[in-house]
Motif scaffolding. Sequence first.
Motif, mmCIF file in Angstrom:
data_model
loop_
_atom_site.group_PDB
_atom_site.id
_atom_site.type_symbol
_atom_site.label_atom_id
_atom_site.label_comp_id
_atom_site.label_asym_id
_atom_site.label_seq_id
_atom_site.Cartn_x
_atom_site.Cartn_y
_atom_site.Cartn_z
ATOM 1 N N LEU A 80 0.826 -1.209 0.000
ATOM 2 C CA LEU A 80 0.000 0.000 0.000
ATOM 3 C C LEU A 80 0.864 1.264 0.000
ATOM 4 O O LEU A 80 0.564 2.231 -0.697
ATOM 5 C CB LEU A 80 -0.943 -0.003 1.205
ATOM 6 C CG LEU A 80 -2.102 -0.988 1.117
ATOM 7 C CD1 LEU A 80 -2.753 -1.184 2.480
ATOM 8 C CD2 LEU A 80 -3.130 -0.527 0.088
ATOM 9 N N GLU A 81 1.934 1.230 0.755
ATOM 10 C CA GLU A 81 2.840 2.375 0.787
ATOM 11 C C GLU A 81 3.503 2.588 -0.573
ATOM 12 O O GLU A 81 3.645 3.721 -1.033
ATOM 13 C CB GLU A 81 3.900 2.194 1.883
ATOM 14 C CG GLU A 81 3.386 2.523 3.264
ATOM 15 C CD GLU A 81 3.038 3.995 3.392
ATOM 16 O OE1 GLU A 81 3.950 4.820 3.612
ATOM 17 O OE2 GLU A 81 1.843 4.339 3.263
ATOM 18 N N ALA A 82 3.897 1.501 -1.232
ATOM 19 C CA ALA A 82 4.508 1.614 -2.562
ATOM 20 C C ALA A 82 3.495 2.188 -3.560
ATOM 21 O O ALA A 82 3.851 3.015 -4.411
ATOM 22 C CB ALA A 82 5.018 0.252 -3.024
ATOM 23 N N ILE A 83 2.243 1.770 -3.447
ATOM 24 C CA ILE A 83 1.190 2.286 -4.326
ATOM 25 C C ILE A 83 0.960 3.769 -4.044
ATOM 26 O O ILE A 83 0.896 4.588 -4.970
ATOM 27 C CB ILE A 83 -0.114 1.481 -4.147
ATOM 28 C CG1 ILE A 83 0.095 0.035 -4.631
ATOM 29 C CG2 ILE A 83 -1.281 2.146 -4.872
ATOM 30 C CD1 ILE A 83 -0.970 -0.939 -4.157
ATOM 31 N N ARG A 84 0.857 4.130 -2.764
ATOM 32 C CA ARG A 84 0.645 5.534 -2.393
ATOM 33 C C ARG A 84 1.776 6.403 -2.953
ATOM 34 O O ARG A 84 1.533 7.467 -3.535
ATOM 35 C CB ARG A 84 0.572 5.678 -0.871
ATOM 36 C CG ARG A 84 0.310 7.115 -0.387
ATOM 37 C CD ARG A 84 0.407 7.243 1.121
ATOM 38 N NE ARG A 84 1.691 6.844 1.641
ATOM 39 C CZ ARG A 84 2.814 7.566 1.566
ATOM 40 N NH1 ARG A 84 2.807 8.749 0.977
ATOM 41 N NH2 ARG A 84 3.949 7.116 2.071
ATOM 42 N N GLU A 85 3.004 5.947 -2.804
ATOM 43 C CA GLU A 85 4.150 6.716 -3.296
ATOM 44 C C GLU A 85 4.136 6.817 -4.823
ATOM 45 O O GLU A 85 4.434 7.876 -5.379
ATOM 46 C CB GLU A 85 5.449 6.087 -2.801
ATOM 47 C CG GLU A 85 5.647 6.266 -1.312
ATOM 48 C CD GLU A 85 6.759 5.417 -0.716
ATOM 49 O OE1 GLU A 85 7.460 4.701 -1.479
ATOM 50 O OE2 GLU A 85 6.921 5.456 0.515
ATOM 51 N N SER A 86 3.779 5.729 -5.512
ATOM 52 C CA SER A 86 3.714 5.760 -6.977
ATOM 53 C C SER A 86 2.616 6.697 -7.471
ATOM 54 O O SER A 86 2.731 7.287 -8.542
ATOM 55 C CB SER A 86 3.500 4.359 -7.547
ATOM 56 O OG SER A 86 4.664 3.585 -7.372
ATOM 57 N N LEU A 87 1.546 6.829 -6.693
ATOM 58 C CA LEU A 87 0.473 7.767 -7.030
ATOM 59 C C LEU A 87 0.832 9.203 -6.643
ATOM 60 O O LEU A 87 0.076 10.129 -6.895
ATOM 61 C CB LEU A 87 -0.836 7.352 -6.349
ATOM 62 C CG LEU A 87 -1.480 6.065 -6.876
ATOM 63 C CD1 LEU A 87 -2.628 5.619 -5.964
ATOM 64 C CD2 LEU A 87 -1.967 6.248 -8.304
ATOM 65 N N ARG A 88 1.969 9.360 -5.982
ATOM 66 C CA ARG A 88 2.498 10.658 -5.542
ATOM 67 C C ARG A 88 1.596 11.353 -4.515
ATOM 68 O O ARG A 88 1.414 12.570 -4.544
ATOM 69 C CB ARG A 88 2.765 11.569 -6.734
ATOM 70 C CG ARG A 88 3.893 11.085 -7.619
ATOM 71 C CD ARG A 88 4.167 12.063 -8.748
ATOM 72 N NE ARG A 88 5.415 11.832 -9.424
ATOM 73 C CZ ARG A 88 5.624 10.875 -10.337
ATOM 74 N NH1 ARG A 88 4.671 10.029 -10.627
ATOM 75 N NH2 ARG A 88 6.798 10.767 -10.923
ATOM 76 N N PHE A 89 1.034 10.556 -3.608
ATOM 77 C CA PHE A 89 0.249 11.110 -2.505
ATOM 78 C C PHE A 89 1.121 11.152 -1.263
ATOM 79 O O PHE A 89 1.747 10.151 -0.917
ATOM 80 C CB PHE A 89 -0.981 10.251 -2.199
ATOM 81 C CG PHE A 89 -1.973 10.137 -3.326
ATOM 82 C CD1 PHE A 89 -2.267 11.221 -4.143
ATOM 83 C CD2 PHE A 89 -2.627 8.944 -3.560
ATOM 84 C CE1 PHE A 89 -3.183 11.116 -5.179
ATOM 85 C CE2 PHE A 89 -3.551 8.819 -4.582
ATOM 86 C CZ PHE A 89 -3.823 9.905 -5.395
ATOM 87 N N ASP A 90 1.145 12.293 -0.585
ATOM 88 C CA ASP A 90 1.870 12.381 0.685
ATOM 89 C C ASP A 90 1.152 11.561 1.753
ATOM 90 O O ASP A 90 1.787 10.952 2.613
ATOM 91 C CB ASP A 90 1.980 13.835 1.159
ATOM 92 C CG ASP A 90 2.879 14.661 0.254
ATOM 93 O OD1 ASP A 90 3.812 14.092 -0.348
ATOM 94 O OD2 ASP A 90 2.634 15.877 0.127
ATOM 95 N N GLU A 91 -0.168 11.579 1.702
ATOM 96 C CA GLU A 91 -0.986 10.844 2.663
ATOM 97 C C GLU A 91 -2.349 10.598 2.034
ATOM 98 O O GLU A 91 -2.697 11.212 1.029
ATOM 99 C CB GLU A 91 -1.116 11.617 3.981
ATOM 100 C CG GLU A 91 -1.659 13.020 3.801
ATOM 101 C CD GLU A 91 -1.617 13.852 5.067
ATOM 102 O OE1 GLU A 91 -0.993 13.441 6.050
ATOM 103 O OE2 GLU A 91 -2.244 14.918 5.067
ATOM 104 N N TRP A 92 -3.108 9.698 2.647
ATOM 105 C CA TRP A 92 -4.450 9.397 2.164
ATOM 106 C C TRP A 92 -5.282 8.838 3.296
ATOM 107 O O TRP A 92 -4.768 8.497 4.361
ATOM 108 C CB TRP A 92 -4.431 8.483 0.967
ATOM 109 C CG TRP A 92 -3.759 7.122 1.084
ATOM 110 C CD1 TRP A 92 -3.251 6.535 2.208
ATOM 111 C CD2 TRP A 92 -3.525 6.198 0.030
ATOM 112 N NE1 TRP A 92 -2.718 5.303 1.914
ATOM 113 C CE2 TRP A 92 -2.873 5.070 0.574
ATOM 114 C CE3 TRP A 92 -3.809 6.189 -1.318
ATOM 115 C CZ2 TRP A 92 -2.502 3.966 -0.185
ATOM 116 C CZ3 TRP A 92 -3.431 5.083 -2.077
ATOM 117 C CH2 TRP A 92 -2.783 4.005 -1.515
#
Length: 189
Positions: A80-92
């Motif tokens: 999930l963290e890798a996906i969040r980073e690839s989507l360029r979100f600081d947080e969600w």
Amino acid sequence: MLRASLIDTERGQFELFKKGKGPPLTITHLYSEFNEKGRIMSQDLSEHYTVHVINLSGAGRSVDQTDEYTYSMDDAIHDLEAIRESLRFDEWTFSVYSTGGFLALKYAVMCPGSLTKIIAGGLCASYEYMEHASTLYCKDNPSNQRMKEMFTELRKPEIPLEEHIVLSKEWIMMSLYRKDAYYELLNRK
């Protein structure tokens, strides 16, 4: 309907489904497989968030288990963290239900800076519920086989929306203590 896409990350490729406008929110449920139809939760939350429904490793068209990564909760969080980073979100925001609540609590402990909030419903205190004959998820429950048949049908992407609705209602009705609360529950946000 949600829009399907694949995203490349440092941990492999993952399938996700997107809908809505607003701040980013992700929904997953450990290793359940999602499709373009999403869930009631994803439809409702897409009115306030850009919802990303994610198939974790081994589900849908996402990367399967590798020698390096497993199906553990820790690896799910790292995915999930890798996906969040690839989507360029600081947080969600992270939204889950049922046993996905275990994942949410662990995510909050492991990566608190990545989450704006957790939206969780119907959490279970331990996996031992699956051993209790009164739960649908126990093999000793008389409704367990029907529930498995419904899940098999619900996973099929070609299932017509009308049939999906009928099966989902049957599953929810099997889960309710008070059957008369069904429509009241659906009207709640």
